[in-house]
Scaffold this motif. Sequence first.
Motif, short mmCIF file in Angstrom:
data_model
loop_
_atom_site.label_atom_id
_atom_site.label_comp_id
_atom_site.label_asym_id
_atom_site.label_seq_id
_atom_site.Cartn_x
_atom_site.Cartn_y
_atom_site.Cartn_z
N VAL A 16 66.61 -36.74 -8.47
CA VAL A 16 65.40 -37.06 -9.22
C VAL A 16 65.08 -38.54 -9.00
O VAL A 16 65.89 -39.29 -8.45
CB VAL A 16 65.57 -36.77 -10.73
N ARG A 17 63.92 -38.95 -9.46
CA ARG A 17 63.52 -40.35 -9.36
C ARG A 17 63.32 -40.91 -10.76
O ARG A 17 62.55 -40.38 -11.56
CB ARG A 17 62.25 -40.50 -8.54
N VAL A 18 64.05 -41.98 -11.06
CA VAL A 18 63.92 -42.69 -12.33
C VAL A 18 63.17 -43.98 -12.03
O VAL A 18 63.67 -44.84 -11.31
CB VAL A 18 65.29 -42.99 -12.96
N MET A 19 61.97 -44.08 -12.59
CA MET A 19 61.07 -45.18 -12.25
C MET A 19 60.86 -45.16 -10.73
O MET A 19 60.22 -44.27 -10.22
CB MET A 19 61.63 -46.52 -12.76
N PRO A 38 73.24 -48.37 -16.92
CA PRO A 38 72.41 -49.59 -17.01
C PRO A 38 71.63 -49.88 -15.73
O PRO A 38 70.52 -50.43 -15.79
CB PRO A 38 73.44 -50.69 -17.30
N VAL A 39 72.18 -49.50 -14.56
CA VAL A 39 71.51 -49.82 -13.31
C VAL A 39 70.15 -49.12 -13.20
O VAL A 39 69.26 -49.58 -12.46
CB VAL A 39 72.41 -49.44 -12.11
N LEU A 40 69.95 -48.03 -13.93
CA LEU A 40 68.69 -47.30 -13.88
C LEU A 40 67.72 -47.73 -14.98
O LEU A 40 66.57 -47.31 -14.99
CB LEU A 40 68.94 -45.79 -14.00
N ALA A 41 68.20 -48.55 -15.92
CA ALA A 41 67.35 -48.99 -17.01
C ALA A 41 66.35 -50.03 -16.50
O ALA A 41 66.71 -50.92 -15.76
CB ALA A 41 68.19 -49.57 -18.14
N GLY A 42 65.12 -49.91 -16.91
CA GLY A 42 64.14 -50.88 -16.43
C GLY A 42 62.81 -50.77 -17.13
O GLY A 42 61.92 -51.59 -16.93
N GLY A 43 62.67 -49.75 -17.96
CA GLY A 43 61.42 -49.59 -18.68
C GLY A 43 61.38 -50.39 -19.96
O GLY A 43 62.26 -51.22 -20.23
N VAL A 67 60.33 -43.16 -16.89
CA VAL A 67 59.61 -42.01 -16.31
C VAL A 67 60.53 -41.35 -15.30
O VAL A 67 61.05 -42.00 -14.39
CB VAL A 67 58.31 -42.46 -15.62
N ILE A 68 60.75 -40.06 -15.47
CA ILE A 68 61.68 -39.32 -14.61
C ILE A 68 60.90 -38.24 -13.87
O ILE A 68 60.23 -37.40 -14.50
CB ILE A 68 62.82 -38.69 -15.43
N ARG A 69 60.97 -38.30 -12.55
CA ARG A 69 60.30 -37.29 -11.71
C ARG A 69 61.34 -36.30 -11.21
O ARG A 69 62.31 -36.68 -10.57
CB ARG A 69 59.59 -37.97 -10.54
N THR A 70 61.15 -35.04 -11.52
CA THR A 70 62.08 -33.98 -11.14
C THR A 70 61.35 -32.96 -10.27
O THR A 70 60.11 -33.00 -10.17
CB THR A 70 62.63 -33.26 -12.39
N VAL A 74 57.11 -34.17 -14.07
CA VAL A 74 57.35 -35.56 -14.50
C VAL A 74 57.36 -35.60 -16.03
O VAL A 74 56.54 -34.96 -16.69
CB VAL A 74 56.26 -36.50 -13.96
N PHE A 75 58.30 -36.36 -16.60
CA PHE A 75 58.31 -36.51 -18.04
C PHE A 75 58.80 -37.91 -18.39
O PHE A 75 59.44 -38.59 -17.58
CB PHE A 75 59.18 -35.45 -18.72
#
Length: 358
Positions: A16-19, A38-43, A67-70, A74-75
């Motif tokens: 999936v894509r996170v941000m 933490p490495v994926l946190a950015g919003g 925002v997570i794209r699966t 997207v949600f």
Amino acid sequence: MLATCLAQGTSGSPTVRVMSRDTQALLDTGSVVTLLRPVLAGGKAGEPMEVACVHGGTRTYDTCHVVIRTPHGVFTAQAGIVPNLPVPLLIGRDCPIFRPNKVWHVDGYDKLKPFGIAISGCIDGYSRRLMWLSSDSTNNNPAVIARYYLQCVSNCGVVPARLRTDCGTENGDMAAIQCSLREDHTDEFAGPLSHMYGTSTANQRIESWWSIFRKQRTQFWMDLFSDLRDRHYFNGTHEHKCLVWYVLLGIFQKELDEHRELWNNHTIRPVRQSLCPSGKPETMYHLPHRFGGRDCGFQVDPQVLQEFKDLLPPTNSLCGDDNLQYFANLERQSQLAPPINWPAAVDNYLTLKEMAGL
């Protein structure tokens, strides 16, 4: 918020894509919320979140809006930032991609095994509908568990996209049938990926339900059997277990059926900060469109199900036909009426125990 305390690997996990970053994700219907490293946190930062494990402890984590794209859409989620999360991203039930028949969670319940009664249960991860709740003299026989599964699939007319169980050998036949029924499909979880193994404690959707089940139903039976034992009317021998099974199983299964019906038609209240729908499990399962969802099950040919049923070996009681026939003969001799409730069943147990000299 209830969340998993240990992820069980990422085999078959979707990308999936996170941000703006691609990563592997683990879908876990046992977790109410989405968690990430933490490495994926950015919003945008959110309010701190208390996360409670099904086993007890509670911790507070910072959160962020991501925002997570699966592959299914997207949600946006307010995700907890967990430094030591075993997987990069754990997608919980606040993700709207969870739908009826997406994941079935299967587990055995052994609290009454010392008294001769074993329980097997299955719950739909999205709707929380109980798919089956059955009792027998054993829940360790693979053929017994496979028959529960096949009967449920036959009643529903669909096979779930995924099945989650622990690593017990009793689940082997069911897992093989699940993978076989899904082998000709083309989705990302087709074939072998349609079944997930993990520890029983990490299978939190059914594991957390067992704790509710104990408070509402089985604690009474545990106290009843413990009282019989304390009064020396039950000693744990094979013969005593068989007599309990013979006399009480019908009454007990009737209670399980009533409890399953009540649970499936009770109202689950909304959970704050969760996108998982609230309402009656029966309604959420059969009418997912009312909650913005769709059925993720796959149609199955009844003839194929029958072929699998025919391949399974007979499932005889652990008590043996001779013991059961002996108790039936004593019941006829004493002209005991079949019990209609637990007090009558206990009276029959005591009468037959005395007649058998146990």
